[in-house]
Scaffold this active site. Structure first.
Site, PDB file in Angstrom:
ATOM      1  N   SER A  19      48.468  34.933  31.937  1.00  0.00           N
ATOM      2  CA  SER A  19      49.653  34.399  32.612  1.00  0.00           C
ATOM      3  C   SER A  19      50.941  34.875  31.931  1.00  0.00           C
ATOM      4  CB  SER A  19      49.620  32.868  32.591  1.00  0.00           C
ATOM      5  OG  SER A  19      50.832  32.367  33.103  1.00  0.00           O
ATOM      6  N   THR A  66      47.668  27.038  38.200  1.00  0.00           N
ATOM      7  CA  THR A  66      47.297  28.321  38.777  1.00  0.00           C
ATOM      8  C   THR A  66      45.794  28.352  39.032  1.00  0.00           C
ATOM      9  OG1 THR A  66      47.595  30.710  38.597  1.00  0.00           O
ATOM     10  CG2 THR A  66      47.176  29.548  36.540  1.00  0.00           C
ATOM     11  N   LYS A  70      44.728  25.200  42.114  1.00  0.00           N
ATOM     12  CA  LYS A  70      45.851  24.883  43.009  1.00  0.00           C
ATOM     13  C   LYS A  70      45.484  23.915  44.136  1.00  0.00           C
ATOM     14  CE  LYS A  70      48.775  28.963  42.481  1.00  0.00           C
ATOM     15  NZ  LYS A  70      49.477  30.023  43.216  1.00  0.00           N
ATOM     16  N   ASN A  91      51.542  24.384  43.068  1.00  0.00           N
ATOM     17  CA  ASN A  91      51.682  25.229  41.871  1.00  0.00           C
ATOM     18  C   ASN A  91      52.617  24.625  40.831  1.00  0.00           C
ATOM     19  OD1 ASN A  91      54.185  25.714  42.980  1.00  0.00           O
ATOM     20  ND2 ASN A  91      54.150  27.915  42.584  1.00  0.00           N
ATOM     21  N   ASP A 106      55.519  28.846  45.787  1.00  0.00           N
ATOM     22  CA  ASP A 106      55.135  30.248  45.994  1.00  0.00           C
ATOM     23  C   ASP A 106      55.882  30.866  47.178  1.00  0.00           C
ATOM     24  OD1 ASP A 106      53.363  30.517  43.847  1.00  0.00           O
ATOM     25  OD2 ASP A 106      51.668  29.773  45.008  1.00  0.00           O
ATOM     26  N   GLY A 131      43.982  34.548  51.946  1.00  0.00           N
ATOM     27  CA  GLY A 131      43.702  33.606  50.866  1.00  0.00           C
ATOM     28  C   GLY A 131      44.859  32.634  50.680  1.00  0.00           C
TER      29      GLY A 131
HETATM   30  P1  ATR Z   1      43.774  33.875  46.892  1.00  0.00           P
HETATM   31  O1  ATR Z   1      43.927  33.834  45.409  1.00  0.00           O
HETATM   32  O2  ATR Z   1      44.995  34.417  47.563  1.00  0.00           O
HETATM   33  O3  ATR Z   1      43.258  32.607  47.490  1.00  0.00           O
HETATM   34  P2  ATR Z   1      41.235  35.097  47.636  1.00  0.00           P
HETATM   35  O4  ATR Z   1      40.729  33.919  48.325  1.00  0.00           O
HETATM   36  O5  ATR Z   1      40.423  35.664  46.530  1.00  0.00           O
HETATM   37  O6  ATR Z   1      42.685  35.001  47.072  1.00  0.00           O
HETATM   38  O7  ATR Z   1      41.513  36.195  48.745  1.00  0.00           O
HETATM   39  C1  ATR Z   1      41.640  37.501  48.434  1.00  0.00           C
HETATM   40  C2  ATR Z   1      42.008  38.284  49.695  1.00  0.00           C
HETATM   41  O8  ATR Z   1      41.743  39.665  49.424  1.00  0.00           O
HETATM   42  C3  ATR Z   1      41.174  37.915  50.913  1.00  0.00           C
HETATM   43  O9  ATR Z   1      41.989  38.011  52.039  1.00  0.00           O
HETATM   44  C4  ATR Z   1      40.085  38.981  50.885  1.00  0.00           C
HETATM   45  O10 ATR Z   1      39.495  39.258  52.127  1.00  0.00           O
HETATM   46  P3  ATR Z   1      38.177  38.432  52.638  1.00  0.00           P
HETATM   47  O11 ATR Z   1      38.692  37.151  53.172  1.00  0.00           O
HETATM   48  O12 ATR Z   1      37.589  39.312  53.645  1.00  0.00           O
HETATM   49  O13 ATR Z   1      37.315  38.257  51.415  1.00  0.00           O
HETATM   50  C5  ATR Z   1      40.868  40.164  50.422  1.00  0.00           C
HETATM   51  N1  ATR Z   1      40.019  41.203  49.879  1.00  0.00           N
HETATM   52  C6  ATR Z   1      39.367  41.200  48.693  1.00  0.00           C
HETATM   53  N2  ATR Z   1      38.701  42.356  48.519  1.00  0.00           N
HETATM   54  C7  ATR Z   1      38.934  43.123  49.626  1.00  0.00           C
HETATM   55  C8  ATR Z   1      38.551  44.446  50.052  1.00  0.00           C
HETATM   56  N3  ATR Z   1      37.771  45.235  49.268  1.00  0.00           N
HETATM   57  N4  ATR Z   1      39.006  44.891  51.238  1.00  0.00           N
HETATM   58  C9  ATR Z   1      39.786  44.120  52.015  1.00  0.00           C
HETATM   59  N5  ATR Z   1      40.199  42.883  51.675  1.00  0.00           N
HETATM   60  C10 ATR Z   1      39.776  42.386  50.497  1.00  0.00           C
END
Ligand code: ATR
Length: 273
Positions: A19, A66, A70, A91, A106, A131
Site C-alpha cells: 500500500s 482495502t 471493502k 474504503n 473511490d 469488479g
Molecule cells: P476488483 O478488485 O475490482 O473487485 P476483481 O473482482 O478481481 O477486482 O475483478 C477484476 C476484473 O478484471 C474483472 O472484471 C475480471 O473479469 P472477470 O469478471 O471475467 O473475471 C477482469 N479480468 C481479470 N483477468 C482478466 C483477463 N485475463 N482478461 C479480461 N479480463 C480480466
C-alpha cells in the site's frame, strides 16, 4: 513529532505491505506538522471484525479499508454515506462517539483525478471490467451525468452490476475495440497491466480523436494502455492520481486539514514505482 495526544489512523488490508497510503498520509502529516500517524494494519479476513472494534476501542480516529475487506466493512458500519451504499463497499472509516461511519471515496477520487487532467466526467464512458472498482467508478460517472457502458470478460458479472445501477449498458468483451468509437472516455478498471499481471488487450485503432483514456492501475505509473493512448495523440489519465484524491476526504476527517494535491505529493509516493 508524535505526542501522547496524537491522532492515529491506518490502512487495513491483507496483504497491506504494497500500500502507498502510509507514504501518502505521512507525507501530508509532515507537511502540515500535525501531531499524528498513519500505519499499515495487516489484518486477515477472519480477524477483521475483532481488529476493527479493537482499533476503535484503542482510540484510532479511523482507517482506510482495502482488499479484501471493502465489502465486509459495510456490515460493521453504523452509518454509510450514499456512495458506500451504492457501491456496496467502503474504503474510509471514521470512528466517533456515535459509532463507525463508512464512506466510499473511490468514485470521488476517480472523478477528481479526471478533473485534475482537464477531462470532463460527463462521458459517454466505456468501462472495462466489472469488479469493485468498476462499480464505484460507474456509479460516480452516472452521478456526474455520464452514459456508462460496461464490457467485461464474463458478461454475466457486468449484467449483475447493471441490475444494481439502472441505466448501465452492457457490451460483449469481444466488441470493446469497435465500441470505443462512440465514447469520450475509456477506463480500465481491471488489474490487467499491473506489474506481474498480463497486459490489457485493448486495440485503440477505432478511438475517436479527443478520447480520454484512464487507467486505475498505477504500478507501473504508465501502463501499456496509457502509452498507446499517448502514442495516438489521445489524452492519458494515470491511476496514481485516483489513489491520491481518494485519500483527501479521509485525511480531512481524521486530522482536520483538507490536504493539497500537488507535484510534491506524487514525488513522495512515486519512489520505487
Ligand atoms: P476488483 O478488485 O475490482 O473487485 P476483481 O473482482 O478481481 O477486482 O475483478 C477484476 C476484473 O478484471 C474483472 O472484471 C475480471 O473479469 P472477470 O469478471 O471475467 O473475471 C477482469 N479480468 C481479470 N483477468 C482478466 C483477463 N485475463 N482478461 C479480461 N479480463 C480480466
Amino acid at each position: 513529532m508524535i505526542t501522547g495526544n496524537a491522532r492515529v489512523a491506518g490502512v487495513i488490508g491483507w496483504p497491506v505491505r504494497h500500500s502507498r497510503s502510509p507514504l501518502l498520509h505521512n507525507f501530508w502529516l509532515r507537511r502540515y506538522a500535525i501531531d499524528g500517524a498513519y500505519v499499515p494494519l495487516p489484518v486477515a479476513p477472519e480477524a477483521f471484525e475483532t481488529a476493527l472494534r479493537g482499533l476503535r476501542a484503542a482510540g484510532f480516529a479511523g482507517a482506510n479499508v482495502t482488499i479484501p475487506h471493502k465489502e465486509a466493512a459495510t456490515a460493521l458500519c453504523d452509518t454509510l454515506d450514499a456512495a458506500a451504499q451504492r457501491a456496496g463497499a467502503v474504503n474510509t472509516l471514521v470512528f466517533s462517539g456515535g459509532g463507525i461511519h463508512g464512506s466510499n471515496t473511490d468514485g470521488y477520487g476517480f472523478i477528481a483525478n479526471l478533473a485534475a487532467h482537464g477531462v470532463a466526467a460527463t462521458g459517454p464512458a466505456l468501462l472495462l471490467g466489472a469488479g469493485g472498482a468498476a462499480r464505484a467508478i460507474a456509479a460516480a460517472l452516472q452521478d456526474a451525468g455520464a452514459q456508462v457502458t460496461l464490457a467485461n470478460r464474463t458478461r454475466s458479472r457486468a449484467e449483475a452490476l447493471a441490475r444494481s445501477l439502472p441505466g448501465l449498458r452492457v457490451l460483449d468483451w469481444k466488441d470493446r475495440a469497435v465500441a470505443v468509437a462512440g465514447h469520450a472516455l475509456l477506463v480500465n478498471t481491471t488489474s490487467l497491466g499491473m506489474a506481474g499481471q498480463a497486459p490489457l488487450d485493448m486495440d485503440l485503432q477505432y478511438a475517436p480523436a479527443g478520447l480520454a483514456v484512464a487507467d486505475i492501475v498505477y504500478a507501473p505509473l504508465e501502463t501499456r494502455l496509457l502509452a498507446e493512448a499517448r502514442a495516438r495523440g489521445l489524452k492519458a489519465v494515470p491511476g496514481l492520481g485516483m489513489l491520491v484524491h481518494q485519500a483527501v476526504p479521509g485525511f480531512a476527517a481524521w486530522f482536520g486539514i483538507r490536504p493539497e494535491v500537488d507535484g510534491e505529493v506524487f514525488a513522495a509516493i512515486s519512489a520505487g514505482a
